[in-house]
Design an enzyme around this catalytic site. Structure first.
Site, short mmCIF file in Angstrom:
data_model
loop_
_atom_site.label_atom_id
_atom_site.label_comp_id
_atom_site.label_asym_id
_atom_site.label_seq_id
_atom_site.Cartn_x
_atom_site.Cartn_y
_atom_site.Cartn_z
N HIS A 73 0.84 -1.20 0.00
CA HIS A 73 0.00 0.00 0.00
C HIS A 73 0.87 1.24 0.00
O HIS A 73 1.65 1.47 0.92
CB HIS A 73 -0.91 0.01 1.23
CG HIS A 73 -2.09 -0.89 1.08
ND1 HIS A 73 -3.20 -0.83 1.89
CD2 HIS A 73 -2.34 -1.87 0.18
CE1 HIS A 73 -4.08 -1.74 1.50
NE2 HIS A 73 -3.58 -2.39 0.48
N TYR A 201 -9.15 5.44 7.41
CA TYR A 201 -9.34 5.77 8.83
C TYR A 201 -10.35 6.91 8.87
O TYR A 201 -10.06 7.98 8.33
CB TYR A 201 -8.03 6.25 9.46
CG TYR A 201 -6.95 5.18 9.57
CD1 TYR A 201 -6.11 4.88 8.51
CD2 TYR A 201 -6.75 4.50 10.78
CE1 TYR A 201 -5.12 3.91 8.61
CE2 TYR A 201 -5.75 3.53 10.90
CZ TYR A 201 -4.94 3.24 9.81
OH TYR A 201 -3.96 2.29 9.93
N PRO A 293 -4.22 0.41 18.62
CA PRO A 293 -3.91 -0.10 17.27
C PRO A 293 -4.00 0.94 16.15
O PRO A 293 -3.62 0.65 15.01
CB PRO A 293 -4.93 -1.22 17.06
CG PRO A 293 -6.02 -0.96 18.04
CD PRO A 293 -5.42 -0.23 19.19
N LYS A 297 1.12 -0.04 15.04
CA LYS A 297 2.52 -0.10 15.47
C LYS A 297 2.88 -1.30 16.36
O LYS A 297 4.06 -1.62 16.51
CB LYS A 297 2.89 1.18 16.24
CG LYS A 297 2.97 2.40 15.36
CD LYS A 297 4.28 2.43 14.59
CE LYS A 297 4.26 3.35 13.42
NZ LYS A 297 4.11 2.72 12.12
N TYR A 384 4.03 6.64 10.07
CA TYR A 384 3.18 5.49 9.69
C TYR A 384 4.00 4.41 8.99
O TYR A 384 3.83 3.21 9.28
CB TYR A 384 2.04 5.97 8.79
CG TYR A 384 0.96 4.93 8.61
CD1 TYR A 384 -0.05 4.77 9.54
CD2 TYR A 384 0.95 4.09 7.48
CE1 TYR A 384 -1.04 3.80 9.38
CE2 TYR A 384 -0.03 3.13 7.31
CZ TYR A 384 -1.02 3.00 8.27
OH TYR A 384 -1.99 2.04 8.11
P1 FAD Z 1 1.56 -11.69 21.63
O1 FAD Z 1 1.13 -11.75 20.22
O2 FAD Z 1 0.55 -11.29 22.66
O3 FAD Z 1 2.16 -13.11 22.01
C1 FAD Z 1 2.43 -13.49 23.34
C2 FAD Z 1 2.36 -15.00 23.45
O4 FAD Z 1 2.72 -15.40 24.77
C3 FAD Z 1 0.96 -15.55 23.19
O5 FAD Z 1 1.02 -16.59 22.24
C4 FAD Z 1 0.50 -16.03 24.56
O6 FAD Z 1 -0.39 -17.14 24.48
C5 FAD Z 1 1.82 -16.40 25.22
N1 FAD Z 1 1.78 -16.37 26.68
C6 FAD Z 1 1.17 -15.47 27.48
N2 FAD Z 1 1.35 -15.78 28.77
C7 FAD Z 1 2.11 -16.90 28.79
C8 FAD Z 1 2.62 -17.71 29.85
N3 FAD Z 1 2.38 -17.41 31.12
N4 FAD Z 1 3.36 -18.80 29.53
C9 FAD Z 1 3.61 -19.09 28.22
N5 FAD Z 1 3.13 -18.37 27.18
C10 FAD Z 1 2.39 -17.28 27.47
N6 FAD Z 1 0.11 -4.23 15.49
C11 FAD Z 1 0.63 -3.76 14.31
O7 FAD Z 1 1.87 -3.63 14.22
N7 FAD Z 1 -0.15 -3.46 13.21
C12 FAD Z 1 -1.50 -3.58 13.29
O8 FAD Z 1 -2.17 -3.35 12.26
C13 FAD Z 1 -2.10 -4.01 14.52
N8 FAD Z 1 -3.43 -4.17 14.65
C14 FAD Z 1 -3.95 -4.67 15.80
C15 FAD Z 1 -5.34 -4.81 15.90
C16 FAD Z 1 -5.90 -5.29 17.07
C17 FAD Z 1 -7.40 -5.41 17.15
C18 FAD Z 1 -5.07 -5.69 18.16
C19 FAD Z 1 -5.67 -6.26 19.43
C20 FAD Z 1 -3.70 -5.56 18.08
C21 FAD Z 1 -3.13 -5.05 16.91
N9 FAD Z 1 -1.75 -4.89 16.79
C22 FAD Z 1 -1.23 -4.37 15.63
C23 FAD Z 1 -0.87 -5.26 17.89
C24 FAD Z 1 -0.20 -6.64 17.72
O9 FAD Z 1 -1.19 -7.62 17.50
C25 FAD Z 1 0.65 -6.99 18.94
O10 FAD Z 1 1.46 -5.89 19.26
C26 FAD Z 1 1.49 -8.26 18.74
O11 FAD Z 1 0.69 -9.41 18.81
C27 FAD Z 1 2.61 -8.37 19.78
O12 FAD Z 1 3.28 -9.60 19.63
P2 FAD Z 1 3.97 -10.33 20.85
O13 FAD Z 1 4.59 -11.56 20.30
O14 FAD Z 1 4.82 -9.36 21.59
O15 FAD Z 1 2.78 -10.69 21.84
C1 PHB Z 2 -5.88 -4.43 10.76
O1 PHB Z 2 -6.00 -4.69 9.57
O2 PHB Z 2 -6.16 -5.26 11.64
C2 PHB Z 2 -5.43 -3.08 11.18
C3 PHB Z 2 -4.97 -2.20 10.21
C4 PHB Z 2 -4.55 -0.92 10.58
C5 PHB Z 2 -4.58 -0.56 11.91
C6 PHB Z 2 -5.03 -1.44 12.87
C7 PHB Z 2 -5.45 -2.71 12.50
O3 PHB Z 2 -4.19 0.70 12.25
#
Ligand code: FAD
Ligand code: PHB
Length: 394
Positions: A73, A201, A293, A297, A384
């Protein structure tokens, strides 16, 4: 007693990516994940990847399918006052973003790790971490009805916001900073084509709405909702109706509706702990920081932490030098705070916070200023697409 160099808690994107990059640099790790493999691979979350994240996935040998299937994009749209304004990311920064679901990133990383013979332990329960103030910390967990102990040199807490690692740090050893927003996002995923090629957005007096996608056949939408809302109160038809009301008319007319594949409600918060390193325990990704979100980021910041940590650990095992390890927290926090600022600001101009007419006028003035100023647009665009990294890849 089992042993590894780095015990990684959590098999989300940060834990899997760290384990793979360490493996490529000859560093051994074990990943302990509380949930099942299917559950982790099925979680619907982020959708937008910065180029730096794309590059790191390619470097990790987990980027092939992404490069084939992602949607590049070059811009996104801001909807407000009934109109839609395009932010030309490519023209303003020379860069673009990639739309490729976190679900797919996670699946690709899992396959790459498994193909490389990784020790990934799913359904590891009652994980506890201790001794990270000593040379050899230990991790206890139960799996398959038995209890296990793992000794290691370092622990990487990649276990998300609700994980055990941050909770194991004495509260007096860290400072936390938090903002809880008075609303959440209601998300819907449906196998229908998106209304436009790029994300939209939308600021609306009824509340924020976002049109995103996973592919040209699969749309992802979000509408701002109250914190106490229940999914049962939102049958598909109500979501489609509310979404359309919050979009500029030309976009609303192009929305194709269909049955939902998934629906969820997520609260919005900004959260950071300092520092991110306690002795031999590192907090990585959502375990150490959360952003709303809006700026897309969270996953990208998690990948940026991993980028700093794998280099520091690889350097330590190669030379015995600890400077990079000791600098982990300070280096990550500089990027994190800038992403926290951007996500907070972007949330503040796009969401409805109150009925206050002055605040509404301020939002509209800010959007009007922004879309009329190439200086302001460049600032949005460079944040962004992702701020530059200080160090080249190793
Ligand atoms: P997580 O994905 O949370 O992984 C942590 C893992 O640890 C999980 O698998 C969990 O089960 C495990 N765990 C937890 N506790 C324990 C334990 N006690 N023992 C063993 N395992 C455990 N980010 C973007 O960059 N772009 C986006 O467009 C975006 N959109 C989003 C939209 C939504 C609706 C949401 C909710 C989030 C969005 N994010 C986005 C954020 C992104 O999803 C997270 O920042 C990302 O998942 C972080 O990854 P992580 O591996 O640090 O944590
Ligand atoms: C998504 O597609 O889940 C998404 C895209 C952009 C955002 C947040 C979430 O800023």
């Amino acid at each position: 007693m089992a042993r590894t160099q780095v015990a990684i808690i959590g098999a989300g994107p940060s834990g899997l990516l760290l384990s793979q990059l360490l493996h490529q640099h000859g560093v051994d790790s074990v990943v302990l994940e509380r949930r099942s493999r299917e559950y982790v691979a099925g979680r619907i979350r982020a959708g937008v990847l910065e180029q730096g994240t794309v590059d790191l996935l390619v470097q990790a040998n987990a980027g092939e399918r992404m490069l084939n299937e992602r949607l590049v994009h070059d811009g996104f749209a801001l909807g407000f006052a009934g109109k839609s304004f395009r932010v030309d990311l490519r023209g303003l920064t020379g860069n673009a973003v990639s739309v490729y679901g976190q679900t797919e990133v996670t699946k690709d990383l899992m396959e790459t790790r498994i193909a490389a013979g990784a020790r990934l332990i799913f359904e590891a329960h009652d994980v506890s971490v201790e001794g990270f103030d000593r040379a050899h910390p230990t991790v206890h967990y139960s799996h398959g009805g038995r209890t296990h102990t793992l000794t290691c040199d370092f622990i990487a807490g990649c276990d998300g916001y609700h994980g055990v690692c941050r909770q194991s740090i004495p509260t007096e050893a860290m400072q936390s900073f938090e903002r809880i927003y008075p609303f959440g996002w209601l998300g819907i995923l449906a196998d229908v084509p998106p209304p436009a090629h790029e994300l939209i957005y939308s600021n609306h007096e009824r509340g924020f709405a976002l049109c995103s996608m996973r592919s040209v056949h699969r749309s992802r939408y979000y509408v701002q909702c109250g914190l106490d809302e229940k999914l049962e109160a939102w049958p598909d038809v109500r979501i489609w109706d509310e979404l359309r009301r919050r979009l500029p008319a030309s976009v609303a007319d192009a929305v194709v509706t269909g049955p939902s594949v998934e629906k969820s409600i997520a609260p919005l918060r900004s959260f950071v702990v300092e520092p991110l390193k306690f002795g031999r325990l590192f907090l990585v990704g959502d375990a150490g920081h959360i952003v709303p979100p809006t700026g897309a980021k969270g996953l990208n910041l998690a990948a940026a932490d991993v980028r700093v940590l794998y280099r520091a650990l690889a350097e330590y095992y190669r030379t015995g030098r600890e400077e990079l390890i000791d600098g982990y927290s300070a280096q990550c926090l500089r990027r994190i705070w800038k992403a926290v600022r951007f996500s907070w600001w972007f949330t503040s101009i796009t969401h409805k916070f109150s009925e206050d007419p002055f605040s509404r006028r301020m939002q509209l003035a800010e959007l009007d200023y922004l879309t009329g100023s190439s200086a302001a647009l460049t600032s949005v665009a460079e944040n962004y697409v992702g701020l530059p990294f200080e160090n080249p890849p190793i």
